[in-house]
Design a protein around this motif. Sequence first.
Motif, PDB file in Angstrom:
ATOM      1  N   TYR A 186     -14.631  -4.829   3.888  1.00  0.00           N
ATOM      2  CA  TYR A 186     -14.966  -4.817   5.311  1.00  0.00           C
ATOM      3  C   TYR A 186     -16.434  -5.178   5.542  1.00  0.00           C
ATOM      4  N   LYS A 189     -17.139  -8.717   6.271  1.00  0.00           N
ATOM      5  CA  LYS A 189     -16.636  -9.343   7.505  1.00  0.00           C
ATOM      6  C   LYS A 189     -17.822  -9.665   8.423  1.00  0.00           C
ATOM      7  N   GLU A 223      -2.625  -2.146  11.625  1.00  0.00           N
ATOM      8  CA  GLU A 223      -1.941  -3.264  10.971  1.00  0.00           C
ATOM      9  C   GLU A 223      -0.484  -3.272  11.387  1.00  0.00           C
ATOM     10  N   ASP A 242      -6.891   5.014   1.385  1.00  0.00           N
ATOM     11  CA  ASP A 242      -6.813   3.550   1.411  1.00  0.00           C
ATOM     12  C   ASP A 242      -7.758   2.957   2.458  1.00  0.00           C
ATOM     13  N   HIS A 247     -13.268   1.717   4.317  1.00  0.00           N
ATOM     14  CA  HIS A 247     -13.513   0.774   5.417  1.00  0.00           C
ATOM     15  C   HIS A 247     -13.915   1.473   6.720  1.00  0.00           C
ATOM     16  N   LYS A 352      -2.238  -6.113  14.986  1.00  0.00           N
ATOM     17  CA  LYS A 352      -3.204  -6.211  13.900  1.00  0.00           C
ATOM     18  C   LYS A 352      -4.556  -6.352  14.585  1.00  0.00           C
ATOM     19  N   GLN A 385     -11.690  -8.175  14.071  1.00  0.00           N
ATOM     20  CA  GLN A 385     -10.648  -9.114  13.648  1.00  0.00           C
ATOM     21  C   GLN A 385      -9.343  -8.818  14.364  1.00  0.00           C
TER      22      GLN A 385
HETATM   23  C1  BG6 Z   1      -7.212  -2.904   1.959  1.00  0.00           C
HETATM   24  C2  BG6 Z   1      -6.116  -1.873   1.953  1.00  0.00           C
HETATM   25  O1  BG6 Z   1      -8.397  -2.389   1.428  1.00  0.00           O
HETATM   26  O2  BG6 Z   1      -7.429  -3.314   3.311  1.00  0.00           O
HETATM   27  C3  BG6 Z   1      -4.859  -2.406   2.572  1.00  0.00           C
HETATM   28  O3  BG6 Z   1      -5.879  -1.477   0.607  1.00  0.00           O
HETATM   29  C4  BG6 Z   1      -5.126  -2.967   3.939  1.00  0.00           C
HETATM   30  O4  BG6 Z   1      -3.850  -1.414   2.639  1.00  0.00           O
HETATM   31  C5  BG6 Z   1      -6.303  -3.908   3.906  1.00  0.00           C
HETATM   32  O5  BG6 Z   1      -3.962  -3.655   4.357  1.00  0.00           O
HETATM   33  C6  BG6 Z   1      -6.706  -4.323   5.293  1.00  0.00           C
HETATM   34  O6  BG6 Z   1      -7.647  -5.335   5.197  1.00  0.00           O
HETATM   35  P1  BG6 Z   1      -7.869  -6.362   6.377  1.00  0.00           P
HETATM   36  O7  BG6 Z   1      -9.033  -7.177   5.943  1.00  0.00           O
HETATM   37  O8  BG6 Z   1      -6.601  -7.135   6.505  1.00  0.00           O
HETATM   38  O9  BG6 Z   1      -8.132  -5.521   7.598  1.00  0.00           O
END
Ligand code: BG6
Length: 495
Positions: A186, A189, A223, A242, A247, A352, A385
């Motif tokens: 993250y 980004k 998500e 996770d 993040h 998302k 995002q």
């Molecule tokens: C990862 C997680 O670190 O980040 C995942 O392990 C998650 O479960 C992903 O889907 C999300 O990343 P992004 O960049 O798509 O928001």
Amino acid sequence: MERKIVSPCVMIIFGGTGDLTHRKLIPALYNLFYEGNLPDSFAVVGVGRKDKNASEYKHELQASLEKYSRYKIKPEVWEQFSKKIQYYKMEITVSEHYEGLKVFLNEMDETLGTQGNRLYYLSVAPSFFEMITKNLAQYKMAENVDSWQRLIIEKPFGHNLETANYLNTEISKVFPQENIFRIDHYLGKEMLQNMLVIRFGNALFESFWNSRYIENIQITSSETVGVENRADYYEASGALRDMLQNHMLQLLALVAMEPPAAIDAKSIRDEKIKFLRTLSKNNAEIIKGNIVRGQYGEGKMGSKPALAYRSENGISPKSNTETFIAAKLIAGNFRWGNMPFYLRTGKRMKQKTTKVVIEFKSLPEILYFKEYNGMQPNLLEIRIQPSEGVSFSFNAKRPGTQNGITNVMMDFCQNCSLENNSPEAYERLIADALKNDQTLFTSWDEIEASWSFIDNIANIWRQEQPQFPNYAPDTYGPSDSDVLLTNNGHKWWNT
Ligand code: BG6
């Protein structure tokens, strides 16, 4: 000032045939190469246990690049780039195989002039982190003698404070802290980096960035996908480990920290750590009523049927792993007082999106706030995002002969125009590791502070059985997550 990548090196990816390599790492390297941002003397070695030669490996990577690369593949660029790719077959659990790897890498130094510099990337299951670093040490592949050796390590860094501590101790016996680059993608980004510019580069925002003017701050990372093919990993981590431990807390720290003394790794990390430590104010008693966990049940995503988490491939039908978490947190420091930070993250949700919404305080109930229904507080929305940008909404007179009021918006969209094709997080992070810039990597102190906080939540959860499943796919999560806010007279801004 932008520093150029000058150091030649070989990047070694443990987990060279894995998903991350195909989807993120090789596309990131290709894009860096495309933009002329890799050193001239550079090679990448994918390490894997499968039997294949370099040309088969390149062929597979090319297919993935077609799917995942930000820049469309140009045959002439690929031809040059692919010369930099090698494959090395070995068992990462067999110590003697590292000797062969060492010889292979040394030979590359001879032909490519990569001078013994190494960037080791651990894109493997965390259970191998310690073993790989110990083997690198045993064969003297991590010693800084007239060259540099750095380690990039993927999350999760430990499962709790104790295991993270152990891992940190073991790894730092081999690599000094300044050579360990712990990835939180993250931080790579664009809009997370932009957060500091928005906050500390604008008099207007910075002056109002405190609990005197702000009613609450909401951070969402939702998500639409479910657990996908990661049952084993996800069952052991859940949304708490996770997403929240890394993040979400990193994002929160950037939103809430004090101004750093300088724009450098140490100053920024110092402020993030100071903020993360304030979270200890959210003790067990407070946390209990302020955290909601959820797990998705069966339902539909749009018009398509969606399985319940407990029916997904590899998941126990009795699983109590959370796929959603919402939290109300207090920093309790001078800037934020008791102002709530609301965080939520989950899978199989309606959208998302990753975004931060700053809700400003409403004006006293006189004049317009008294006479008109539907007055909305000012909202500053920072979109991370998929859409990247910032919008500010405010009240204005509705044009016309009546005295109506309407909510209007000023909007800046960073990735709307085609010229502004933001680099992928991994591009920035790999480039920074090559430049030896730690700013966008998490320091041990940050990891330590975030695990102590997360352990508190995990301990409380252990004492109670959740009532799962408790939310349907394609929604904003369990209704308790809404109650968390309505209890304070707030609501999630689901824009
Ligand atoms: C990862 C997680 O670190 O980040 C995942 O392990 C998650 O479960 C992903 O889907 C999300 O990343 P992004 O960049 O798509 O928001």
